[in-house]
Enzyme design. Structure first.
Site, PDB file in Angstrom:
ATOM      1  N   HIS A  92       0.904   5.284   1.416  1.00 32.43           N
ATOM      2  CA  HIS A  92       0.193   6.156   2.194  1.00 32.43           C
ATOM      3  C   HIS A  92       0.199   7.406   1.492  1.00 32.43           C
ATOM      4  CE1 HIS A  92       0.314   4.066   6.337  1.00 32.43           C
ATOM      5  NE2 HIS A  92       1.084   3.228   5.666  1.00 32.43           N
ATOM      6  N   HIS A 141       1.001  -1.343   0.047  1.00 31.13           N
ATOM      7  CA  HIS A 141       0.001   0.070  -0.093  1.00 31.13           C
ATOM      8  C   HIS A 141       0.955   1.329   0.015  1.00 31.13           C
ATOM      9  CE1 HIS A 141       0.534  -1.430   3.906  1.00 31.13           C
ATOM     10  NE2 HIS A 141       0.843  -0.310   4.272  1.00 31.13           N
TER      11      HIS A 141
HETATM   12  P1  AMP Z   1       1.884   0.321   7.424  1.00 33.30           P
HETATM   13  O1  AMP Z   1       2.231   0.322   8.588  1.00 33.30           O
HETATM   14  O2  AMP Z   1       2.542   1.089   6.454  1.00 33.30           O
HETATM   15  O3  AMP Z   1       1.858  -1.303   7.092  1.00 33.30           O
HETATM   16  O4  AMP Z   1       0.454   0.843   7.415  1.00 33.30           O
HETATM   17  C1  AMP Z   1      -0.815   0.280   7.597  1.00 33.30           C
HETATM   18  C2  AMP Z   1      -1.955   1.082   7.598  1.00 33.30           C
HETATM   19  O5  AMP Z   1      -3.038   0.264   7.487  1.00 33.30           O
HETATM   20  C3  AMP Z   1      -1.743   1.742   8.967  1.00 33.30           C
HETATM   21  O6  AMP Z   1      -1.857   3.104   8.818  1.00 33.30           O
HETATM   22  C4  AMP Z   1      -3.364   1.377   9.604  1.00 33.30           C
HETATM   23  O7  AMP Z   1      -3.962   2.301  10.440  1.00 33.30           O
HETATM   24  C5  AMP Z   1      -3.920   1.044   8.136  1.00 33.30           C
HETATM   25  N1  AMP Z   1      -5.089   0.035   8.542  1.00 33.30           N
HETATM   26  C6  AMP Z   1      -5.258  -1.042   9.076  1.00 33.30           C
HETATM   27  N2  AMP Z   1      -6.332  -1.816   9.178  1.00 33.30           N
HETATM   28  C7  AMP Z   1      -6.919  -0.783   8.364  1.00 33.30           C
HETATM   29  C8  AMP Z   1      -8.557  -0.925   8.028  1.00 33.30           C
HETATM   30  N3  AMP Z   1      -9.268  -1.856   8.212  1.00 33.30           N
HETATM   31  N4  AMP Z   1      -9.134   0.055   7.193  1.00 33.30           N
HETATM   32  C9  AMP Z   1      -8.233   0.811   6.978  1.00 33.30           C
HETATM   33  N5  AMP Z   1      -6.906   1.446   7.171  1.00 33.30           N
HETATM   34  C10 AMP Z   1      -6.487   0.379   8.088  1.00 33.30           C
END
Ligand code: AMP
Ligand code: ZN
Length: 146
Positions: free
Chosen positions: A109, A107
């Protein structure tokens, strides 16, 4: 042409969102990608862009999928900028635990930024490296590029 990726992972929350089996605040989708708001936003408009196929990291990604994610990132970033007019924006991607990855479906951000938002994103060191340090590292990478 969409990259094949791995089959949907039943335990992957982002695969569940793609399949409509978990809730998300969706912003945009096309056949290859999906954008939705981060559940724990750092700032309003904090958004994630994912490929619909399950890829854990960038390291095994095909270029067609990456191009689709990049195109959606551009489109949504421009929409966030127009809609919310933040002072700036960071695009951030974590690949691997040591890089801070916590959800193991690739993903981007999209992080709208504001003055004094207390978020520190540092992507440079404090000391310049000499060419004798840079060149051997560059050569090892070039070898892999062929
Ligand atoms: P990372 O640390 O780069 O892997 O970021 C993962 C991101 O996914 C974090 O910012 C979380 O807040 C977000 N996240 C986790 N579960 C969900 C969800 N169900 N819906 C939206 N965002 C999510
Ligand atoms: Zn997944």
């Amino acid at each position: 042409m969409t990259g094949v990726g791995q089959p949907p992972d039943q335990d992957c929350i982002f695969c569940q969102i793609v399949a409509g089996q978990a809730p998300a605040t969706r912003i945009y989708e096309d056949p290859q990608t999906l954008a939705f708001l981060d559940l724990n936003p750092i700032n309003p408009g904090h958004c994630l862009v994912i490929p619909k196929t399950h890829h854990v990291t960038l390291f095994t990604l095909d270029s067609a999928t990456y191009e689709a994610v990049a195109a959606t990132t551009l489109k949504v970033a421009q929409a966030i900028q127009s809609a919310l007019q933040p002072g700036g924006m960071n695009i951030f991607q974590a690949n691997g635990v040591v890089a801070g990855q916590t959800v193991f479906h690739l993903h981007n951000h999209l992080l709208p930024r504001h003055d004094n938002d207390n978020l520190r994103v540092e992507v440079h060191g404090l000391q310049p490296a000499g060419v004798e340090q840079l060149e051997p590292i560059a050569e090892r990478i070039r070898e892999q590029l062929g």
